[in-house]
Design an enzyme around this catalytic site. Structure first.
Site, PDB file in Angstrom:
ATOM      1  N   ARG A  64       0.870  -1.180   0.000  1.00 11.11           N
ATOM      2  CA  ARG A  64       0.000   0.000   0.000  1.00 11.11           C
ATOM      3  C   ARG A  64       0.902   1.222   0.000  1.00 11.11           C
ATOM      4  NH1 ARG A  64       2.379   1.949   3.737  1.00 11.11           N
ATOM      5  NH2 ARG A  64       0.777   3.519   3.891  1.00 11.11           N
ATOM      6  N   GLY A  65       0.277   2.426  -0.053  1.00 15.50           N
ATOM      7  CA  GLY A  65       1.063   3.651  -0.201  1.00 15.50           C
ATOM      8  C   GLY A  65       1.147   3.949  -1.697  1.00 15.50           C
ATOM      9  N   ALA A  66       0.864   5.204  -2.048  1.00 13.30           N
ATOM     10  CA  ALA A  66       0.683   5.539  -3.470  1.00 13.30           C
ATOM     11  C   ALA A  66       1.858   5.119  -4.369  1.00 13.30           C
ATOM     12  CB  ALA A  66       0.383   7.027  -3.597  1.00 13.30           C
ATOM     13  N   ARG A 101      -7.502  -0.064  -6.766  1.00 10.23           N
ATOM     14  CA  ARG A 101      -7.725   1.008  -5.794  1.00 10.23           C
ATOM     15  C   ARG A 101      -7.849   2.313  -6.581  1.00 10.23           C
ATOM     16  NH1 ARG A 101      -4.182   1.171  -0.527  1.00 10.23           N
ATOM     17  NH2 ARG A 101      -6.025   2.328   0.149  1.00 10.23           N
ATOM     18  N   GLN A 212      -2.222   2.526  10.010  1.00  7.62           N
ATOM     19  CA  GLN A 212      -0.927   2.537   9.308  1.00  7.62           C
ATOM     20  C   GLN A 212       0.131   3.332  10.091  1.00  7.62           C
ATOM     21  OE1 GLN A 212      -3.891   3.116   7.850  1.00  7.62           O
ATOM     22  NE2 GLN A 212      -3.884   2.654   5.678  1.00  7.62           N
ATOM     23  N   ASP A 253      -1.807  10.949  -1.932  1.00 11.94           N
ATOM     24  CA  ASP A 253      -2.178   9.910  -2.905  1.00 11.94           C
ATOM     25  C   ASP A 253      -2.504  10.512  -4.259  1.00 11.94           C
ATOM     26  OD1 ASP A 253      -2.761   8.699  -0.118  1.00 11.94           O
ATOM     27  OD2 ASP A 253      -2.599   7.023  -1.524  1.00 11.94           O
ATOM     28  N   ASN A 263      -5.137  12.807   0.683  1.00 11.57           N
ATOM     29  CA  ASN A 263      -4.301  11.884   1.472  1.00 11.57           C
ATOM     30  C   ASN A 263      -5.212  11.123   2.425  1.00 11.57           C
ATOM     31  OD1 ASN A 263      -1.627  10.905   2.144  1.00 11.57           O
ATOM     32  ND2 ASN A 263      -1.859  11.943   4.103  1.00 11.57           N
ATOM     33  N   LYS A 264      -4.616  10.263   3.222  1.00 10.76           N
ATOM     34  CA  LYS A 264      -5.383   9.407   4.143  1.00 10.76           C
ATOM     35  C   LYS A 264      -6.388  10.218   4.955  1.00 10.76           C
ATOM     36  CE  LYS A 264      -5.236   5.845   4.405  1.00 10.76           C
ATOM     37  NZ  LYS A 264      -6.163   4.955   3.695  1.00 10.76           N
TER      38      LYS A 264
HETATM   39  O1  MRU Z   1      -4.473   3.383   2.226  1.00 10.70           O
HETATM   40  P1  MRU Z   1      -2.976   3.531   2.141  1.00 10.70           P
HETATM   41  O2  MRU Z   1      -2.261   2.928   3.312  1.00 10.70           O
HETATM   42  O3  MRU Z   1      -2.439   3.065   0.806  1.00 10.70           O
HETATM   43  O4  MRU Z   1      -2.774   5.094   2.219  1.00 10.70           O
HETATM   44  C1  MRU Z   1      -1.477   5.624   2.211  1.00 10.70           C
HETATM   45  C2  MRU Z   1      -1.443   7.078   2.422  1.00 10.70           C
HETATM   46  O5  MRU Z   1      -2.455   7.727   2.589  1.00 10.70           O
HETATM   47  C3  MRU Z   1      -0.118   7.735   2.325  1.00 10.70           C
HETATM   48  O6  MRU Z   1      -0.085   8.865   3.142  1.00 10.70           O
HETATM   49  C4  MRU Z   1       0.049   8.165   0.870  1.00 10.70           C
HETATM   50  O7  MRU Z   1      -0.003   7.059   0.020  1.00 10.70           O
HETATM   51  C5  MRU Z   1       1.270   8.913   0.631  1.00 10.70           C
HETATM   52  S1  MRU Z   1       2.554   7.769   0.506  1.00 10.70           S
HETATM   53  C6  MRU Z   1       3.979   8.057   0.264  1.00 10.70           C
END
Ligand code: MRU
Length: 388
Positions: A64-66, A101, A212, A253, A263-264
């Site tokens: 996970r993470g963009a 996603r 996370q 993201d 973002n999250k």
């Molecule tokens: O749902 P996730 O865990 O994929 O979400 C991740 C985030 O929101 C991060 O802050 C975002 O991807 C930036 S990552 C470098």
């Protein structure tokens, strides 16, 4: 390039003194990733052999993470082409990965880059070309995150000079090494500062519902030896009121061409509290996160995930077993929207691989004048319309 076991000789420390990337190809053609669903309790890797396994790893958040979602999708495409590299298969695989996603722009970006690179290649050479291109995407991401670190480091260093004590940085979710191929976005400047001897302390938002922050950000900061404290998601505002936060740094993201930052979920509330308390609020992101086709944050698709992620909590019992328990009444409905949008007007600046700029169309254009689609729109709408 990483060694076959994914480790990299480096002066930085991640896991037991060894610096890993989060994704790397194996000698047999499969792709190895760190299984993030087992962290922080177990550091394990899993091999992805097929398109379906890559898509499932993204959907179920094993990765996970963009930036890492984009990198995994690129390798997923390469896995798909191993048996059949026809145009039809390329199209079908790209669609399947795109559907995993919806919010992270890096996914769309990586698939588009792969298709641009592969479509002109003869079918007989496509599978090998796909692996090479996926590896280039990973190398570029690692390099860009490192540059984000260098650019963000200056902000931390200047803050340390003016406040004369350890710099307190609040972050949300996990925008570190685990969210990218290496280094991280929001945490890359933190690692560079720590390694350079600038004293930092990180307030880690737990980041409900999937935690996370508590699970992943705390894990990687601890592994690297960076001082940090996990806090409830709702504590940040209070800490800012008491002068205990010097800056907020988050990842993204998807960032629009006008600087709205998706973002999250919960990031927006931190930005509001930061503005009310005159705390600088930075978003750190590589250019692969910028959606040049969108001007309004309100147009970003927000992922809705299963309600069970909210109604249940998973953790490790004192006997060492993993257990999932329900924390919401059986009869109560739950809504699990995974992201929110912080309007550009609340963002002090964007930290990118090319430098630090204002969160605005003009700011992004100053760093990316070579993007033909970054030119001002004739009738650009104001950018603070980020209502979900
Ligand atoms: O749902 P996730 O865990 O994929 O979400 C991740 C985030 O929101 C991060 O802050 C975002 O991807 C930036 S990552 C470098």
């Amino acid at each position: 390039m990483p060694a076959p076991d994914g480790s990299i000789a480096s002066s930085t420390v991640n896991i037991s003194g060894v610096h890993y990337r989060t994704i790397w190809p194996t000698a047999t053609g499969s792709v190895r990733v760190i299984d993030q669903s087992r962290l922080p309790f177990e550091f394990a890797t899993v091999d992805l052999e097929t398109l379906e396994e890559a898509a499932s790893a993204i959907r179920s958040m094993v990765v996970r993470g963009a930036p890492l979602i984009g990198a995994t999708a690129a390798y997923g495409l390469a896995l798909a082409l191993r048996q059949d590299a026809s145009d039809a298969r390329l199209e079908e695989a790209a669609r399947a990965l795109q559907a995993t996603r919806p919010t992270a722009h890096n996914l769309t970006w990586a698939l588009a880059r792969m298709r641009r690179a592969l479509e002109p290649v003869p079918v007989s050479e496509r599978a090998a070309a796909a692996s090479r291109e996926a590896a280039r995407i990973c190398d570029a991401d690692a390099e860009q995150c490192r540059s984000i670190g260098r650019n963000g480091f200056e902000l931390i260093r200047r803050c340390a000079e003016s406040c004369g004590r350890p710099v307190s940085i609040l972050t949300h979710c996990n925008a570190g090494w685990l969210a990218c191929v290496d280094w991280g976005t929001a945490l890359s400047p933190v690692y560079l500062a720590h390694d350079a001897g600038v004293e930092v302390h990180v307030w880690v938002d737990e980041t409900r519902p999937r935690n996370q922050g508590a699970a992943l950000t705390a894990f990687e900061l601890a592994a690297h030896g960076v001082p940090h404290t996990v806090i409830a998601d709702n504590l940040g505002g209070h800490l800012m009121q008491r002068g205990r936060v010097d800056m907020v740094i988050v990842g993204s993201d998807r960032t629009t061409a006008a600087g709205d930052v998706c973002n999250k979920v919960g990031t927006y509330l931190k930005a509001l509290a930061a503005r009310d308390n005159e705390v600088p609020f930075y978003a750190a992101l590589p250019s692969s996160t910028i959606d040049w086709s969108l001007d309004r944050g309100a147009d970003i698709p927000i992922e809705e995930r299963p309600a069970a992620e909210l109604t249940h909590v998973t953790g490790r019992t004192s006997s060492g077993a993993m257990q999932t328990v329900r924390v919401v009444p059986e009869t109560s409905p739950a809504l699990n929207l995974a992201f929110d949008v912080t309007p550009a007007r609340l963002v002090t600046a964007l930290i990118t691989e090319r430098g630090v700029c204002a969160a605005s169309r003009a700011g992004l254009q100053s760093l990316y004048p070579d993007r033909p689609d970054s030119r001002p729109l004739a009738s650009a709408a104001p950018s603070d319309s980020a209502t979900p």
